[in-house]
Design a protein around this motif. Structure first.
Motif, PDB file in Angstrom:
ATOM      1  N   SER A 117       0.810  -1.227   0.000  1.00 45.61           N
ATOM      2  CA  SER A 117       0.000   0.000   0.000  1.00 45.61           C
ATOM      3  C   SER A 117       0.837   1.267   0.000  1.00 45.61           C
ATOM      4  O   SER A 117       0.355   2.344  -0.344  1.00 45.61           O
ATOM      5  N   GLY A 118       2.099   1.154   0.431  1.00 46.17           N
ATOM      6  CA  GLY A 118       2.965   2.325   0.503  1.00 46.17           C
ATOM      7  C   GLY A 118       3.212   2.810   1.909  1.00 46.17           C
ATOM      8  O   GLY A 118       4.061   3.669   2.141  1.00 46.17           O
ATOM      9  N   SER A 119       2.474   2.247   2.884  1.00 50.83           N
ATOM     10  CA  SER A 119       2.688   2.644   4.278  1.00 50.83           C
ATOM     11  C   SER A 119       2.485   1.436   5.175  1.00 50.83           C
ATOM     12  O   SER A 119       1.750   0.505   4.841  1.00 50.83           O
ATOM     13  N   GLY A 120       3.161   1.458   6.330  1.00 48.80           N
ATOM     14  CA  GLY A 120       3.041   0.357   7.269  1.00 48.80           C
ATOM     15  C   GLY A 120       4.376  -0.024   7.866  1.00 48.80           C
ATOM     16  O   GLY A 120       5.419   0.572   7.563  1.00 48.80           O
ATOM     17  N   ASP A 121       4.366  -1.039   8.727  1.00 50.93           N
ATOM     18  CA  ASP A 121       5.560  -1.442   9.470  1.00 50.93           C
ATOM     19  C   ASP A 121       6.365  -2.530   8.790  1.00 50.93           C
ATOM     20  O   ASP A 121       7.335  -3.039   9.360  1.00 50.93           O
ATOM     21  N   HIS A 122       5.955  -2.916   7.590  1.00 51.92           N
ATOM     22  CA  HIS A 122       6.667  -3.976   6.870  1.00 51.92           C
ATOM     23  C   HIS A 122       7.153  -3.441   5.526  1.00 51.92           C
ATOM     24  O   HIS A 122       6.440  -2.695   4.843  1.00 51.92           O
ATOM     25  N   LEU A 123       8.364  -3.819   5.169  1.00 57.80           N
ATOM     26  CA  LEU A 123       8.972  -3.391   3.910  1.00 57.80           C
ATOM     27  C   LEU A 123       8.894  -4.539   2.909  1.00 57.80           C
ATOM     28  O   LEU A 123       9.389  -5.629   3.165  1.00 57.80           O
ATOM     29  N   TYR A 124       8.242  -4.273   1.783  1.00 61.93           N
ATOM     30  CA  TYR A 124       8.123  -5.274   0.720  1.00 61.93           C
ATOM     31  C   TYR A 124       9.201  -5.009  -0.327  1.00 61.93           C
ATOM     32  O   TYR A 124       9.299  -3.897  -0.858  1.00 61.93           O
ATOM     33  N   LEU A 125       9.993  -6.030  -0.637  1.00 62.43           N
ATOM     34  CA  LEU A 125      11.037  -5.935  -1.651  1.00 62.43           C
ATOM     35  C   LEU A 125      10.649  -6.774  -2.856  1.00 62.43           C
ATOM     36  O   LEU A 125      10.333  -7.961  -2.716  1.00 62.43           O
ATOM     37  N   HIS A 126      10.645  -6.140  -4.020  1.00 64.16           N
ATOM     38  CA  HIS A 126      10.455  -6.889  -5.267  1.00 64.16           C
ATOM     39  C   HIS A 126      11.851  -7.200  -5.792  1.00 64.16           C
ATOM     40  O   HIS A 126      12.604  -6.291  -6.153  1.00 64.16           O
ATOM     41  N   LEU A 127      12.202  -8.477  -5.800  1.00 70.22           N
ATOM     42  CA  LEU A 127      13.570  -8.915  -6.077  1.00 70.22           C
ATOM     43  C   LEU A 127      13.636  -9.731  -7.354  1.00 70.22           C
ATOM     44  O   LEU A 127      12.752 -10.538  -7.635  1.00 70.22           O
ATOM     45  N   GLU A 128      14.700  -9.535  -8.098  1.00 69.13           N
ATOM     46  CA  GLU A 128      15.019 -10.404  -9.235  1.00 69.13           C
ATOM     47  C   GLU A 128      16.275 -11.183  -8.887  1.00 69.13           C
ATOM     48  O   GLU A 128      17.249 -10.608  -8.388  1.00 69.13           O
ATOM     49  N   LYS A 129      16.233 -12.488  -9.119  1.00 63.66           N
ATOM     50  CA  LYS A 129      17.401 -13.309  -8.796  1.00 63.66           C
ATOM     51  C   LYS A 129      17.696 -14.283  -9.927  1.00 63.66           C
ATOM     52  O   LYS A 129      16.803 -14.737 -10.643  1.00 63.66           O
ATOM     53  N   VAL A 130      18.976 -14.591 -10.060  1.00 66.81           N
ATOM     54  CA  VAL A 130      19.455 -15.580 -11.021  1.00 66.81           C
ATOM     55  C   VAL A 130      20.493 -16.433 -10.309  1.00 66.81           C
ATOM     56  O   VAL A 130      21.423 -15.910  -9.687  1.00 66.81           O
ATOM     57  N   GLY A 131      20.324 -17.738 -10.352  1.00 66.56           N
ATOM     58  CA  GLY A 131      21.324 -18.624  -9.776  1.00 66.56           C
ATOM     59  C   GLY A 131      21.208 -18.854  -8.286  1.00 66.56           C
ATOM     60  O   GLY A 131      22.139 -19.377  -7.666  1.00 66.56           O
ATOM     61  N   HIS A 132      20.091 -18.478  -7.690  1.00 69.75           N
ATOM     62  CA  HIS A 132      19.875 -18.678  -6.253  1.00 69.75           C
ATOM     63  C   HIS A 132      18.475 -19.221  -6.016  1.00 69.75           C
ATOM     64  O   HIS A 132      17.520 -18.812  -6.673  1.00 69.75           O
ATOM     65  N   THR A 133      18.338 -20.108  -5.062  1.00 72.67           N
ATOM     66  CA  THR A 133      17.009 -20.488  -4.604  1.00 72.67           C
ATOM     67  C   THR A 133      16.471 -19.383  -3.697  1.00 72.67           C
ATOM     68  O   THR A 133      17.228 -18.555  -3.163  1.00 72.67           O
ATOM     69  N   THR A 134      15.169 -19.381  -3.498  1.00 76.20           N
ATOM     70  CA  THR A 134      14.575 -18.424  -2.561  1.00 76.20           C
ATOM     71  C   THR A 134      15.115 -18.655  -1.155  1.00 76.20           C
ATOM     72  O   THR A 134      15.354 -17.703  -0.402  1.00 76.20           O
ATOM     73  N   ALA A 135      15.314 -19.914  -0.808  1.00 75.70           N
ATOM     74  CA  ALA A 135      15.828 -20.225   0.529  1.00 75.70           C
ATOM     75  C   ALA A 135      17.217 -19.620   0.740  1.00 75.70           C
ATOM     76  O   ALA A 135      17.521 -19.077   1.806  1.00 75.70           O
ATOM     77  N   HIS A 136      18.069 -19.722  -0.284  1.00 73.85           N
ATOM     78  CA  HIS A 136      19.407 -19.150  -0.152  1.00 73.85           C
ATOM     79  C   HIS A 136      19.348 -17.633  -0.069  1.00 73.85           C
ATOM     80  O   HIS A 136      20.064 -17.004   0.729  1.00 73.85           O
ATOM     81  N   LEU A 137      18.486 -17.023  -0.871  1.00 73.97           N
ATOM     82  CA  LEU A 137      18.304 -15.582  -0.798  1.00 73.97           C
ATOM     83  C   LEU A 137      17.851 -15.164   0.592  1.00 73.97           C
ATOM     84  O   LEU A 137      18.357 -14.183   1.164  1.00 73.97           O
ATOM     85  N   ALA A 138      16.917 -15.895   1.164  1.00 75.69           N
ATOM     86  CA  ALA A 138      16.420 -15.576   2.506  1.00 75.69           C
ATOM     87  C   ALA A 138      17.537 -15.685   3.537  1.00 75.69           C
ATOM     88  O   ALA A 138      17.652 -14.849   4.442  1.00 75.69           O
ATOM     89  N   ARG A 139      18.361 -16.720   3.410  1.00 70.42           N
ATOM     90  CA  ARG A 139      19.478 -16.879   4.358  1.00 70.42           C
ATOM     91  C   ARG A 139      20.453 -15.710   4.261  1.00 70.42           C
ATOM     92  O   ARG A 139      20.981 -15.237   5.278  1.00 70.42           O
TER      93      ARG A 139
END
Length: 363
Positions: free
Chosen positions: A41-63
């Motif tokens: 929405s543009g406001s709030g206590d959580h930051l949303y990141l739109h990410l592009e990745k190549v060569g990584h699993t989501t789990a590795h990115l999260a770590r």
């Protein structure tokens, strides 16, 4: 019945010739774009990141996010999981207080496309599905055949098979998963145990879909089926299969199959008899899945906005699928090859969301 994954053991829907060809010659040949249920929405206590990745699993990115930014794992929000063998774009949320540290985050092959705030943490499964754009190379002159198949799938729907990613290297996960379910495995990691045992559920479900195709029941309903309405998502018990099947033929409703578990009631009547037949082929009973929660999964799904573009050496195809569905099921119908033969499997925690433990689709 063999628990090892093989496309050859699963009936294809379309009778059209396959295009053949090669996938994933380059990462950019397989692009996955997450389709969120909502945007920040543009406001709030959580930051949303739109990410592009190549060569990584989501789990590795999260770590890496937790390691580099100091975010606690439990505070990260992920809607779906994506594999490493593609260019993938997805949303991840974290507490907004870490926004000032984003400049310190560096991971080769990962870009932050957008950052925006929202009022809640991103939840598992908070996505409509994924859009795929796939280049098929080494299939010159077959774009017309592929288009004919794509048109058929648009009318008939798509067998909602679990793809090879669910079955691990060599397609062997379900065999080890059966040991987990029977208390015969020495593995202790609970996440790995859940993943392996879910592969058994997936193998049973895939065989159920294939058997319905073999018997002309893909677009038909049986008494005892739990069918799902395409427009509203409502689920209902099929009592009069003859009366309801015309709706299935028109694509208005589709049968669901059972991912067996303690909280999911097996089907009854003719549909229940078919699923018990499948379990018997594997030498299983519903009781062996008591450690699993269980769920229901559509036998058939429908693509959205499917398009195909001829290329000099093949074609590019794009389409959107609902969450939990595998792009490889589409590509198998188009190519009629052993698409992504088991061997591209990612880490055990990089799975698909169609049961209670996971959310996302690696394609």
């Amino acid at each position: 019945m063999n628990l090892i994954f093989s496309w050859a053991a699963l009936r294809a829907l379309t009778p059209t010739p396959g295009s053949g060809g090669v996938l994933r010659s380059r990462p950019e040949d397989f692009v996955v774009e997450e389709r969120p249920t909502y945007l920040p929405s543009g406001s709030g206590d959580h930051l949303y990141l739109h990410l592009e990745k190549v060569g990584h699993t989501t789990a590795h990115l999260a770590r890496e996010l937790t390691r580099q930014l100091g975010v606690k794992t439990r505070d990260l929000g992920i809607a779906g999981l994506k594999d490493r063998h593609a260019v993938t774009r997805q949303w991840i949320s974290l507490p907004a207080k870490f926004e000032s540290r984003l400049g310190d985050f560096q991971l080769e092959g990962v870009r932050i496309l957008k950052a925006s705030r929202h009022t809640n943490k991103l939840g598992l499964g908070h996505l409509r599905g994924n859009r795929f754009t796939v280049r098929v190379r080494g299939a010159a002159g077959t774009a017309g055949q592929a288009q004919a198949t794509l048109d058929l799938l648009g009318r008939l729907g798509l067998p909602n098979y679990f793809g090879p990613q669910r079955f691990g290297l060599g397609g062997l996960n379900a065999e080890e998963g059966l040991k987990v379910l029977r208390g015969e495995s020495e593995l202790r990691d609970p996440q790995v145990r859940r993943f392996l045992s879910s592969s058994v559920q997936s193998a049973v479900f895939n065989r159920t879909v294939s058997l319905r195709l073999e018997r002309g029941l893909f677009d038909q309903l049986l008494s005892g089926d739990m069918a799902k309405k395409r427009d509203t998502g409502g689920v209902f018990l099929v009592e009069d299969a003859q009366a309801e099947s015309p709706r299935a033929e028109r694509g208005e409703v589709s049968a669901t199959g059972t991912l067996f578990g303690r909280k999911t009631k097996p089907l009854t009547l003719d549909a229940g008899a078919l699923e018990l037949e499948v379990l018997g082929e594997f030498g299983l009973t519903p009781e062996v899945f008591a450690s699993r929660k269980g769920d229901r999964r559509l036998i058939r799904i429908f693509m959205e906005d499917a398009q195909l573009q001829p290329e000099d050496d093949g074609y590019t195809v794009s389409f959107a699928l609902p969450k939990g569905s595998f792009a490889t099921s589409v590509l198998r119908e188009l190519m009629k090859t052993d698409v992504d033969a088991p061997g591209l499997a990612d880490d055990p925690d990089e799975t698909d969301p169609s049961d209670e433990d996971n959310a996302g689709d690696a394609g």
